[in-house]
Design a protein around this motif. Sequence first.
Motif, short mmCIF file in Angstrom:
data_model
loop_
_atom_site.label_atom_id
_atom_site.label_comp_id
_atom_site.label_asym_id
_atom_site.label_seq_id
_atom_site.Cartn_x
_atom_site.Cartn_y
_atom_site.Cartn_z
N VAL A 134 -23.07 14.43 50.50
CA VAL A 134 -23.99 14.91 49.16
C VAL A 134 -25.92 14.66 50.19
O VAL A 134 -26.71 14.93 50.91
CB VAL A 134 -24.02 14.55 48.73
CG1 VAL A 134 -25.37 14.13 47.31
CG2 VAL A 134 -23.43 14.87 47.38
N PHE A 135 -25.09 12.98 50.64
CA PHE A 135 -26.81 12.43 52.30
C PHE A 135 -27.04 13.97 52.80
O PHE A 135 -28.47 14.23 53.24
CB PHE A 135 -26.28 11.30 52.74
CG PHE A 135 -25.90 10.12 51.48
CD1 PHE A 135 -27.29 9.45 51.53
CD2 PHE A 135 -25.96 10.17 50.30
CE1 PHE A 135 -27.64 8.31 51.12
CE2 PHE A 135 -26.21 9.13 49.11
CZ PHE A 135 -26.94 7.84 49.80
N ALA A 136 -26.28 14.48 53.77
CA ALA A 136 -26.28 15.28 54.40
C ALA A 136 -27.16 16.53 54.14
O ALA A 136 -28.30 17.38 54.34
CB ALA A 136 -25.54 15.98 55.16
N PHE A 137 -26.86 17.51 52.71
CA PHE A 137 -26.70 18.28 52.08
C PHE A 137 -28.82 18.30 51.71
O PHE A 137 -29.21 19.05 52.21
CB PHE A 137 -26.24 18.59 50.92
CG PHE A 137 -26.50 20.80 50.36
CD1 PHE A 137 -25.91 21.21 50.85
CD2 PHE A 137 -26.98 19.73 49.31
CE1 PHE A 137 -26.24 22.93 50.93
CE2 PHE A 137 -27.65 21.58 48.57
CZ PHE A 137 -26.94 23.02 49.27
N ASN B 91 -23.18 10.65 58.05
CA ASN B 91 -22.91 8.98 58.36
C ASN B 91 -23.09 7.85 57.96
O ASN B 91 -22.94 7.06 57.42
CB ASN B 91 -23.72 8.63 60.06
CG ASN B 91 -22.96 9.44 60.67
OD1 ASN B 91 -21.64 10.36 60.74
ND2 ASN B 91 -23.22 9.63 62.50
N ILE B 92 -24.54 7.63 56.95
CA ILE B 92 -24.75 6.79 55.94
C ILE B 92 -24.37 6.88 54.81
O ILE B 92 -24.60 5.92 54.18
CB ILE B 92 -27.01 7.31 55.67
CG1 ILE B 92 -27.93 7.12 57.00
CG2 ILE B 92 -27.45 6.77 55.08
CD1 ILE B 92 -29.31 7.64 57.43
N LEU C 147 -24.36 1.30 61.86
CA LEU C 147 -25.19 2.24 62.06
C LEU C 147 -25.55 2.86 63.56
O LEU C 147 -25.82 4.06 63.57
CB LEU C 147 -26.10 2.15 61.02
CG LEU C 147 -26.67 3.44 60.66
CD1 LEU C 147 -26.61 4.20 60.35
CD2 LEU C 147 -28.70 2.56 59.98
N PRO C 148 -25.72 2.18 64.26
CA PRO C 148 -26.56 2.54 65.55
C PRO C 148 -25.82 3.54 66.07
O PRO C 148 -26.44 4.75 66.86
CB PRO C 148 -26.72 1.56 66.47
CG PRO C 148 -27.12 0.22 65.07
CD PRO C 148 -26.17 0.80 64.07
N ALA D 194 -24.17 10.91 66.39
CA ALA D 194 -25.00 12.25 65.04
C ALA D 194 -25.93 13.16 65.75
O ALA D 194 -25.73 14.52 65.61
CB ALA D 194 -25.67 11.51 63.83
N LEU D 195 -26.62 12.40 67.23
CA LEU D 195 -27.93 12.32 67.15
C LEU D 195 -27.43 13.70 68.36
O LEU D 195 -27.70 15.32 68.66
CB LEU D 195 -28.42 12.49 68.13
CG LEU D 195 -29.47 10.85 67.67
CD1 LEU D 195 -30.45 10.21 68.89
CD2 LEU D 195 -30.20 11.64 66.89
N ALA D 196 -26.24 13.67 69.27
CA ALA D 196 -25.08 14.90 69.81
C ALA D 196 -24.52 15.56 68.87
O ALA D 196 -24.95 17.21 69.76
CB ALA D 196 -24.12 13.81 70.75
N THR D 197 -23.29 15.43 68.11
CA THR D 197 -22.64 16.77 67.42
C THR D 197 -23.90 17.17 66.72
O THR D 197 -23.83 18.45 66.74
CB THR D 197 -22.07 15.95 66.80
OG1 THR D 197 -22.82 14.45 65.96
CG2 THR D 197 -20.97 14.85 67.54
#
Length: 174
Positions: free
Chosen positions: A90-93, A120-121, A140-141, A147-150
């Motif tokens: 849901v957050f990503a969407f 991730n959040i 989170l870091p 998340a940046l790479a994937t």
Amino acid sequence: MYKGIKANYKRLCLAALFLALSIAIFVLESFIPPIGIPGAKLGLSNIITLLALVYLGVRLSACILFLRILITALFCGTVVSFVFSLLGGVFAFIIMSVMIKLLPNKLIWATSVMGAVFHNIGQLLAATIMINNMSVWYYLPVLTITALATGVFTGIAAQVTDNRLGKIVREKFC
């Protein structure tokens, strides 16, 4: 009138195809060994979510995402995995839906990166609720770097797919 009905059937068929593909990709990805960071995955089924947003819009894409999360949780997961997937999804969407409207299609990769970060959040929020402890946010870091790479990887895959198949999909289904 007939053309409109035919177009709706075509969109529904494309949505069903995307749902089937996203489930298949999710299941196949479950056989890939972890990438070394607990809880981190490539998120390959997100490729389909991105393409669905581009071709089908927010409403049908949300249905595809929710059904994929529900179906894969029923067959491959647990209640806990369902909650994590649902909040992350849901957050990503939400962020991807906003970004896909604001950015040109050539920046699908950027939409994917933001989706991965917000996924991730959402999952950290689920963990916080489930264990009633804020300490998970220290992770989170690490998750953001992952998340940046994937996100770039899945975004580029979605972009290449759109570049190669977009014209055909738009002509036949949209």
